[in-house]
Design a protein around this motif. Structure first.
Motif, PDB file in Angstrom:
ATOM      1  N   PHE A  28       9.808   2.125 -12.468  1.00 27.63           N
ATOM      2  CA  PHE A  28      11.014   2.908 -12.732  1.00 27.63           C
ATOM      3  C   PHE A  28      12.244   2.013 -12.706  1.00 27.63           C
ATOM      4  N   LYS A  29      13.120   2.149 -13.709  1.00 25.89           N
ATOM      5  CA  LYS A  29      14.334   1.345 -13.815  1.00 25.89           C
ATOM      6  C   LYS A  29      15.577   2.055 -13.286  1.00 25.89           C
ATOM      7  N   GLY A  30      15.392   3.296 -12.822  1.00 31.97           N
ATOM      8  CA  GLY A  30      16.534   4.083 -12.382  1.00 31.97           C
ATOM      9  C   GLY A  30      16.931   5.117 -13.406  1.00 31.97           C
ATOM     10  N   TYR A  31      16.312   5.059 -14.579  1.00 33.25           N
ATOM     11  CA  TYR A  31      16.580   6.021 -15.649  1.00 33.25           C
ATOM     12  C   TYR A  31      15.381   6.013 -16.596  1.00 33.25           C
ATOM     13  N   GLY A  32      15.246   7.075 -17.360  1.00 31.31           N
ATOM     14  CA  GLY A  32      14.204   7.134 -18.379  1.00 31.31           C
ATOM     15  C   GLY A  32      12.807   7.318 -17.806  1.00 31.31           C
ATOM     16  N   GLN A  33      11.819   6.992 -18.624  1.00 30.16           N
ATOM     17  CA  GLN A  33      10.417   7.163 -18.248  1.00 30.16           C
ATOM     18  C   GLN A  33       9.932   5.974 -17.423  1.00 30.16           C
ATOM     19  N   TYR A  34       8.807   6.185 -16.761  1.00 28.68           N
ATOM     20  CA  TYR A  34       8.226   5.109 -15.964  1.00 28.68           C
ATOM     21  C   TYR A  34       6.707   5.266 -15.914  1.00 28.68           C
ATOM     22  N   ASP A  35       6.038   4.173 -15.580  1.00 25.79           N
ATOM     23  CA  ASP A  35       4.581   4.159 -15.481  1.00 25.79           C
ATOM     24  C   ASP A  35       4.162   3.728 -14.083  1.00 25.79           C
ATOM     25  N   TRP A  36       2.979   4.162 -13.702  1.00 25.10           N
ATOM     26  CA  TRP A  36       2.434   3.757 -12.411  1.00 25.10           C
ATOM     27  C   TRP A  36       1.908   2.324 -12.508  1.00 25.10           C
ATOM     28  N   VAL A  37       2.244   1.515 -11.513  1.00 22.21           N
ATOM     29  CA  VAL A  37       1.791   0.113 -11.507  1.00 22.21           C
ATOM     30  C   VAL A  37       0.994  -0.217 -10.248  1.00 22.21           C
ATOM     31  N   GLY A  38       0.747   0.782  -9.414  1.00 21.03           N
ATOM     32  CA  GLY A  38      -0.037   0.549  -8.205  1.00 21.03           C
ATOM     33  C   GLY A  38       0.668  -0.350  -7.212  1.00 21.03           C
ATOM     34  N   LEU A  39      -0.032  -1.350  -6.724  1.00 22.82           N
ATOM     35  CA  LEU A  39       0.491  -2.254  -5.704  1.00 22.82           C
ATOM     36  C   LEU A  39       1.177  -3.489  -6.287  1.00 22.82           C
ATOM     37  N   ARG A  40       1.402  -3.504  -7.599  1.00 21.36           N
ATOM     38  CA  ARG A  40       1.959  -4.692  -8.231  1.00 21.36           C
ATOM     39  C   ARG A  40       3.321  -5.065  -7.665  1.00 21.36           C
ATOM     40  N   SER A  89      23.576 -17.446  -1.604  1.00 23.49           N
ATOM     41  CA  SER A  89      23.302 -17.995  -0.274  1.00 23.49           C
ATOM     42  C   SER A  89      23.513 -16.979   0.838  1.00 23.49           C
ATOM     43  N   THR A  90      24.247 -15.892   0.567  1.00 25.99           N
ATOM     44  CA  THR A  90      24.486 -14.867   1.587  1.00 25.99           C
ATOM     45  C   THR A  90      23.996 -13.504   1.121  1.00 25.99           C
ATOM     46  N   GLU A  91      22.953 -13.495   0.342  1.00 20.77           N
ATOM     47  CA  GLU A  91      22.420 -12.231  -0.189  1.00 20.77           C
ATOM     48  C   GLU A  91      21.461 -11.622   0.826  1.00 20.77           C
ATOM     49  N   SER A  92      21.901 -10.571   1.487  1.00 21.60           N
ATOM     50  CA  SER A  92      21.052  -9.900   2.470  1.00 21.60           C
ATOM     51  C   SER A  92      20.046  -9.004   1.755  1.00 21.60           C
ATOM     52  N   ILE A  93      19.056  -8.542   2.499  1.00 17.70           N
ATOM     53  CA  ILE A  93      18.026  -7.680   1.910  1.00 17.70           C
ATOM     54  C   ILE A  93      18.642  -6.371   1.427  1.00 17.70           C
ATOM     55  N   SER A  94      19.504  -5.783   2.245  1.00 19.83           N
ATOM     56  CA  SER A  94      20.129  -4.507   1.862  1.00 19.83           C
ATOM     57  C   SER A  94      20.961  -4.661   0.593  1.00 19.83           C
ATOM     58  N   TYR A  95      21.706  -5.765   0.496  1.00 18.17           N
ATOM     59  CA  TYR A  95      22.528  -5.974  -0.694  1.00 18.17           C
ATOM     60  C   TYR A  95      21.658  -6.227  -1.921  1.00 18.17           C
ATOM     61  N   LEU A  96      20.568  -6.964  -1.763  1.00 22.20           N
ATOM     62  CA  LEU A  96      19.657  -7.222  -2.875  1.00 22.20           C
ATOM     63  C   LEU A  96      19.022  -5.918  -3.365  1.00 22.20           C
ATOM     64  N   ILE A  97      18.618  -5.069  -2.428  1.00 21.45           N
ATOM     65  CA  ILE A  97      18.021  -3.782  -2.801  1.00 21.45           C
ATOM     66  C   ILE A  97      19.022  -2.940  -3.572  1.00 21.45           C
ATOM     67  N   TYR A  98      20.265  -2.898  -3.091  1.00 18.64           N
ATOM     68  CA  TYR A  98      21.301  -2.111  -3.768  1.00 18.64           C
ATOM     69  C   TYR A  98      21.651  -2.702  -5.130  1.00 18.64           C
ATOM     70  N   GLY A 123      20.437  -3.509 -11.601  1.00 21.20           N
ATOM     71  CA  GLY A 123      19.617  -4.570 -12.172  1.00 21.20           C
ATOM     72  C   GLY A 123      18.344  -4.107 -12.838  1.00 21.20           C
ATOM     73  N   GLY A 124      18.136  -2.788 -12.902  1.00 20.48           N
ATOM     74  CA  GLY A 124      16.951  -2.263 -13.565  1.00 20.48           C
ATOM     75  C   GLY A 124      15.656  -2.490 -12.806  1.00 20.48           C
ATOM     76  N   GLN A 180      12.588  -2.682  -6.127  1.00 16.89           N
ATOM     77  CA  GLN A 180      13.417  -2.708  -4.922  1.00 16.89           C
ATOM     78  C   GLN A 180      13.086  -1.547  -3.985  1.00 16.89           C
ATOM     79  N   SER A 181      12.511  -0.463  -4.519  1.00 13.90           N
ATOM     80  CA  SER A 181      12.018   0.605  -3.641  1.00 13.90           C
ATOM     81  C   SER A 181      10.869   0.081  -2.791  1.00 13.90           C
ATOM     82  N   ALA A 182       9.999  -0.728  -3.391  1.00 16.12           N
ATOM     83  CA  ALA A 182       8.933  -1.364  -2.630  1.00 16.12           C
ATOM     84  C   ALA A 182       9.506  -2.315  -1.587  1.00 16.12           C
ATOM     85  N   ASN A 183      10.547  -3.038  -1.959  1.00 17.05           N
ATOM     86  CA  ASN A 183      11.226  -3.928  -1.025  1.00 17.05           C
ATOM     87  C   ASN A 183      11.807  -3.140   0.144  1.00 17.05           C
ATOM     88  N   ALA A 184      12.383  -1.977  -0.148  1.00 14.98           N
ATOM     89  CA  ALA A 184      12.963  -1.137   0.898  1.00 14.98           C
ATOM     90  C   ALA A 184      11.894  -0.609   1.851  1.00 14.98           C
TER      91      ALA A 184
END
Length: 292
Positions: free
Chosen positions: A43-55, A242-251, A257-258, A263-267
């Motif tokens: 899922f990109k945050g919009y439109g259709q999406y497909d299941w990718v399992g544990l990828r 160099s200062t990119e935290s996990i929370s900021y990267l997820i957001y 960033g599509g 990033q949901s998996a990252n969260a």
């Protein structure tokens, strides 16, 4: 009290509880469940999406940017937790002693906690970008002549300073509460045995406020791991990520960033990591409390 009155009280408590439970489910539990579901999709945050399992979860362990964000976040959280708790405890000891204007000083030190993280970040951004470099140039100090935020080696230190300045307030209040629970009789007995200064703190004060140390350590570590506002207002993950935290990267990558699914998996992984660290901290400090 008859059965009717008891039933009426139970019904009243139930009616008060149900709306809160419903709101909690709608705005907390349901988004959490949907986030876990999206983590198994592209899922990109919009439109259709497909299941990718544990990828998505597999790709997390091979993504260098994700690895860099975890390294920065853990380093930042560890140093911030140590700095905040050491300074908070020192301040609490001072503010709990017999000094003048004690109430005023407590209120003054608590002000940073009232301000929003973004507001504080933007104020310090101006300070680090314009005020300190100007002072450094006038005083002839090369290290302060350029903005700390523009150097990958010093930008994270600036974020530590801002987060510590704001976090110390609440931790100090908690430590003061703990110090006020220590009976005066303990100190009087310690004085008779010659326990003063560092010995008094090490053998009398610290063992009795260990529960408060545990609370502050867990809360500071959790808040530091989830740092976002200060990153957003100070560096936006730069320079050169160099200062990119996990929370900021997820957001940032999830919302614009599509990479919503990735990033949901990252969260989800990040949530599990925070739970594990918090449980480990509580277990370690709990054993220390039992030993004491």
């Amino acid at each position: 009290m008859n059965n009717k009155s008891k039933n009426d009280k139970k019904r009243a408590f139930l009616l008060m509880t149900l709306p809160i439970v419903a709101l909690f489910f709608c705005f907390n539990t349901l988004p959490l469940i949907k986030g876990v579901i999206y983590s198994f999709t592209n899922f990109k945050g919009y439109g259709q999406y497909d299941w990718v399992g544990l990828r998505n979860y597999i790709d997390l362990f091979t993504d260098s940017r994700v690895g860099g964000s975890y390294w920065f976040t853990f380093k930042f959280a560890l140093i911030t937790t140590i700095v905040v708790n050491v300074l908070s405890l020192i301040l609490a000891l001072g503010l709990n002693s017999k000094i003048k204007c004690k109430s005023f000083l407590r209120g003054a030190y608590f002000i940073p906690n009232i301000l929003g993280g973004l507001v504080v970040g933007y104020i310090f951004n101006y300070l680090f970008t314009y005020i300190l470099p100007a002072l450094g140039q006038k005083m002839g100090i090369p290290g302060l002549s350029s903005s700390m935020l523009s150097n990958p080696k010093t930008a994270w230190l600036a974020i530590v300073v801002v987060c510590a300045w704001q976090s110390i307030a609440m931790n100090t209040i908690i430590y003061i509460s703990g110090l006020q629970t220590v009976p005066e009789d303990v100190y009087e007995a310690g004085d008779l045995d010659g326990a003063t200064g560092w010995k008094r703190f090490k053998h009398l004060t610290l063992p009795l406020i260990i529960p408060f140390v545990s609370i502050n350590m867990v809360l500071t570590m959790k808040n530091s791991l989830m740092v976002f506002d200060q990153i957003m207002s100070l560096t936006k993950g730069g320079p050169a990520q160099s200062t990119e935290s996990i929370s900021y990267l997820i957001y940032n990558n999830g919302m614009s960033g599509g990479q919503f699914g990735f990033q949901s998996a990252n969260a989800v992984v990040f949530f599990i990591v925070i739970v594990i660290i918090s449980v480990a901290q509580m277990s370690i400090t709990g054993k220390k409390e039992e030993q004491l």
